[in-house]
Design an enzyme around this catalytic site. Structure first.
Site, PDB file in Angstrom:
ATOM      1  N   ASP A  45      23.418  45.732  37.556  1.00 34.03           N
ATOM      2  CA  ASP A  45      24.460  45.003  36.844  1.00 34.03           C
ATOM      3  C   ASP A  45      24.337  43.496  37.037  1.00 34.03           C
ATOM      4  O   ASP A  45      24.580  42.722  36.107  1.00 34.03           O
ATOM      5  CB  ASP A  45      25.841  45.466  37.315  1.00 34.03           C
ATOM      6  CG  ASP A  45      26.202  46.838  36.782  1.00 34.03           C
ATOM      7  OD1 ASP A  45      25.529  47.300  35.843  1.00 34.03           O
ATOM      8  OD2 ASP A  45      27.155  47.445  37.296  1.00 34.03           O
ATOM      9  N   GLU A 122      34.956  38.744  35.621  1.00 31.67           N
ATOM     10  CA  GLU A 122      36.165  38.102  36.120  1.00 31.67           C
ATOM     11  C   GLU A 122      35.931  36.653  36.514  1.00 31.67           C
ATOM     12  O   GLU A 122      34.798  36.188  36.619  1.00 31.67           O
ATOM     13  CB  GLU A 122      36.732  38.853  37.329  1.00 31.67           C
ATOM     14  CG  GLU A 122      36.015  38.632  38.642  1.00 31.67           C
ATOM     15  CD  GLU A 122      34.732  39.400  38.798  1.00 31.67           C
ATOM     16  OE1 GLU A 122      33.703  38.735  39.051  1.00 31.67           O
ATOM     17  OE2 GLU A 122      34.733  40.632  38.668  1.00 31.67           O
ATOM     18  N   ARG A 147      51.413  31.898  46.618  1.00 31.42           N
ATOM     19  CA  ARG A 147      50.857  31.426  47.884  1.00 31.42           C
ATOM     20  C   ARG A 147      50.005  32.557  48.451  1.00 31.42           C
ATOM     21  O   ARG A 147      50.467  33.696  48.568  1.00 31.42           O
ATOM     22  CB  ARG A 147      51.958  31.069  48.893  1.00 31.42           C
ATOM     23  CG  ARG A 147      52.958  30.033  48.420  1.00 31.42           C
ATOM     24  CD  ARG A 147      52.330  28.661  48.262  1.00 31.42           C
ATOM     25  NE  ARG A 147      53.325  27.647  47.932  1.00 31.42           N
ATOM     26  CZ  ARG A 147      53.783  27.400  46.711  1.00 31.42           C
ATOM     27  NH1 ARG A 147      53.326  28.116  45.684  1.00 31.42           N
ATOM     28  NH2 ARG A 147      54.670  26.443  46.501  1.00 31.42           N
ATOM     29  N   ASP A 149      45.533  33.809  49.437  1.00 33.07           N
ATOM     30  CA  ASP A 149      44.106  33.471  49.466  1.00 33.07           C
ATOM     31  C   ASP A 149      43.561  33.120  48.089  1.00 33.07           C
ATOM     32  O   ASP A 149      42.602  32.357  47.975  1.00 33.07           O
ATOM     33  CB  ASP A 149      43.299  34.634  50.049  1.00 33.07           C
ATOM     34  CG  ASP A 149      43.408  34.713  51.563  1.00 33.07           C
ATOM     35  OD1 ASP A 149      44.094  33.856  52.148  1.00 33.07           O
ATOM     36  OD2 ASP A 149      42.816  35.637  52.162  1.00 33.07           O
ATOM     37  N   THR A 160      36.681  47.168  36.795  1.00 33.49           N
ATOM     38  CA  THR A 160      35.961  48.097  37.673  1.00 33.49           C
ATOM     39  C   THR A 160      35.210  47.366  38.783  1.00 33.49           C
ATOM     40  O   THR A 160      34.567  48.010  39.609  1.00 33.49           O
ATOM     41  CB  THR A 160      34.939  48.922  36.869  1.00 33.49           C
ATOM     42  OG1 THR A 160      33.939  48.040  36.328  1.00 33.49           O
ATOM     43  CG2 THR A 160      35.613  49.676  35.722  1.00 33.49           C
ATOM     44  N   ALA A 161      35.287  46.037  38.797  1.00 34.37           N
ATOM     45  CA  ALA A 161      34.514  45.241  39.758  1.00 34.37           C
ATOM     46  C   ALA A 161      35.438  44.681  40.849  1.00 34.37           C
ATOM     47  O   ALA A 161      36.155  45.426  41.504  1.00 34.37           O
ATOM     48  CB  ALA A 161      33.762  44.135  39.005  1.00 34.37           C
ATOM     49  N   LYS A 164      39.138  45.754  41.024  1.00 35.75           N
ATOM     50  CA  LYS A 164      39.420  47.096  41.552  1.00 35.75           C
ATOM     51  C   LYS A 164      39.512  47.068  43.075  1.00 35.75           C
ATOM     52  O   LYS A 164      40.361  47.745  43.673  1.00 35.75           O
ATOM     53  CB  LYS A 164      38.351  48.084  41.099  1.00 35.75           C
ATOM     54  CG  LYS A 164      38.569  49.517  41.583  1.00 35.75           C
ATOM     55  CD  LYS A 164      37.497  50.449  41.043  1.00 35.75           C
ATOM     56  CE  LYS A 164      37.711  51.865  41.560  1.00 35.75           C
ATOM     57  NZ  LYS A 164      37.569  51.957  43.041  1.00 35.75           N
ATOM     58  N   SER A 165      38.653  46.285  43.713  1.00 35.29           N
ATOM     59  CA  SER A 165      38.687  46.205  45.175  1.00 35.29           C
ATOM     60  C   SER A 165      39.955  45.524  45.674  1.00 35.29           C
ATOM     61  O   SER A 165      40.331  45.671  46.838  1.00 35.29           O
ATOM     62  CB  SER A 165      37.454  45.460  45.700  1.00 35.29           C
ATOM     63  OG  SER A 165      37.528  44.079  45.409  1.00 35.29           O
ATOM     64  N   ALA A 184      45.487  38.673  48.805  1.00 31.69           N
ATOM     65  CA  ALA A 184      46.223  38.440  50.056  1.00 31.69           C
ATOM     66  C   ALA A 184      47.379  37.462  49.865  1.00 31.69           C
ATOM     67  O   ALA A 184      47.425  36.391  50.477  1.00 31.69           O
ATOM     68  CB  ALA A 184      45.267  37.945  51.151  1.00 31.69           C
TER      69      ALA A 184
END
Length: 267
Positions: A45, A122, A147, A149, A160-161, A164-165, A184
């Site tokens: 990919d 993304e 506020r 990360d 899906t990249a 997703k995580s 975060a």
């Protein structure tokens, strides 16, 4: 038909590329790396996404084919042992391409300069060693004061990249929706965010206004150091990435193959 080949430099890939070139030459296919009709990506990919960015200024006239030589390929329909079958299909099939939405990114500086980018998957906004503070707007109306990360805005296939995580939903590309996921986020009595992914319609847009002179923006994983930015606007582009549809697996088959695999039940 004019073809070019994009590839990584792993041994398995280079052997596949050598065989592919041999077959294409026997079929009298014209090679044109400057203005191709078809870009055949051999690798994974990452190789295909790099190839897209190489030809993104020709996105409306270029189609992509992905040949997979690694362990996981969401955008790659063919395996290295399918080369003969793929070339025959390329030369004999005249189907309309499959089209996936792209993310349009508009970075506006304090001086009024506008820089445009396209992303397949993304774009994220982060600060390296500090908390990101940013106002988030939907259709120019303030949605939240973030506020944390960072923030990630993805396309349906990009869901899906990285998204997703981060706990984002997997979205079918026919929806042509944008998804924003938080990285975060800080939530306490002082700072409050939604703390959940949001999905917006294709005719809407997201604007992020960072409260920092210096931050990092990524486009499909490529890092861009940004200074003196006024805002970043995200929307679904009127351009699409096009894939030759012969042998093209439907979206949920790709998702199942990439993340679930074969059913290992002993029943």
């Amino acid at each position: 038909m004019k073809v070019t080949i994009a590839h990584n430099n792993y041994d398995k890939t280079l052997k596949t590329v050598a065989y592919l070139k041999e077959i294409l030459k026997k079929k009298n296919v014209v090679f044109d790396a400057k203005y191709p009709d078809v870009v055949i990506s051999v690798g994974g990919d990452g190789t295909l996404i790099n190839a897209f960015h190489r030809y993104e200024n020709q996105v409306d006239s270029v189609r992509f084919i992905g040949v997979h030589t690694g362990h996981l390929g969401f955008y790659t329909d063919w395996r290295n042992y399918d080369i003969d079958k793929m070339v025959d299909a390329l030369l004999l099939t005249d189907e309309a391409p499959a089209k996936y939405p792209l993310l349009e990114i508009k970075l506006i500086t304090e001086s009024g300069e506008t820089k445009y980018h396209l992303a397949v998957n993304e774009s994220a906004v982060k600060r390296v060693s500090h908390t990101l503070e940013a106002d988030v707007y939907i259709n120019d109306e303030l949605f939240e004061n973030f506020r944390g990360d960072g923030l990630c805005v993805s396309t349906p296939t990009g869901s899906t990249a990285y998204s997703k995580s981060l706990g984002g939903a997997v979205i079918h590309p026919r929806l042509k929706a944008l998804q924003m996921t938080e990285i975060a986020s800080i939530n306490n009595r002082v700072f409050r965010t939604l703390s959940a992914p949001i999905v917006i319609a294709p005719d809407q847009w997201i604007t992020i206004v960072p409260n920092a002179d210096h931050f990092v923006m990524t486009v499909d994983g490529a890092r861009i150091d940004v200074r003196n930015a006024k805002k970043i606007e995200y929307r679904i582009s009127h351009h699409s990435i096009q894939f030759d549809q012969f042998g093209h697996h439907h979206f949920w088959s790709r998702v199942q193959d990439a993340f679930i695999g074969e059913n290992n039940s002993n029943d």
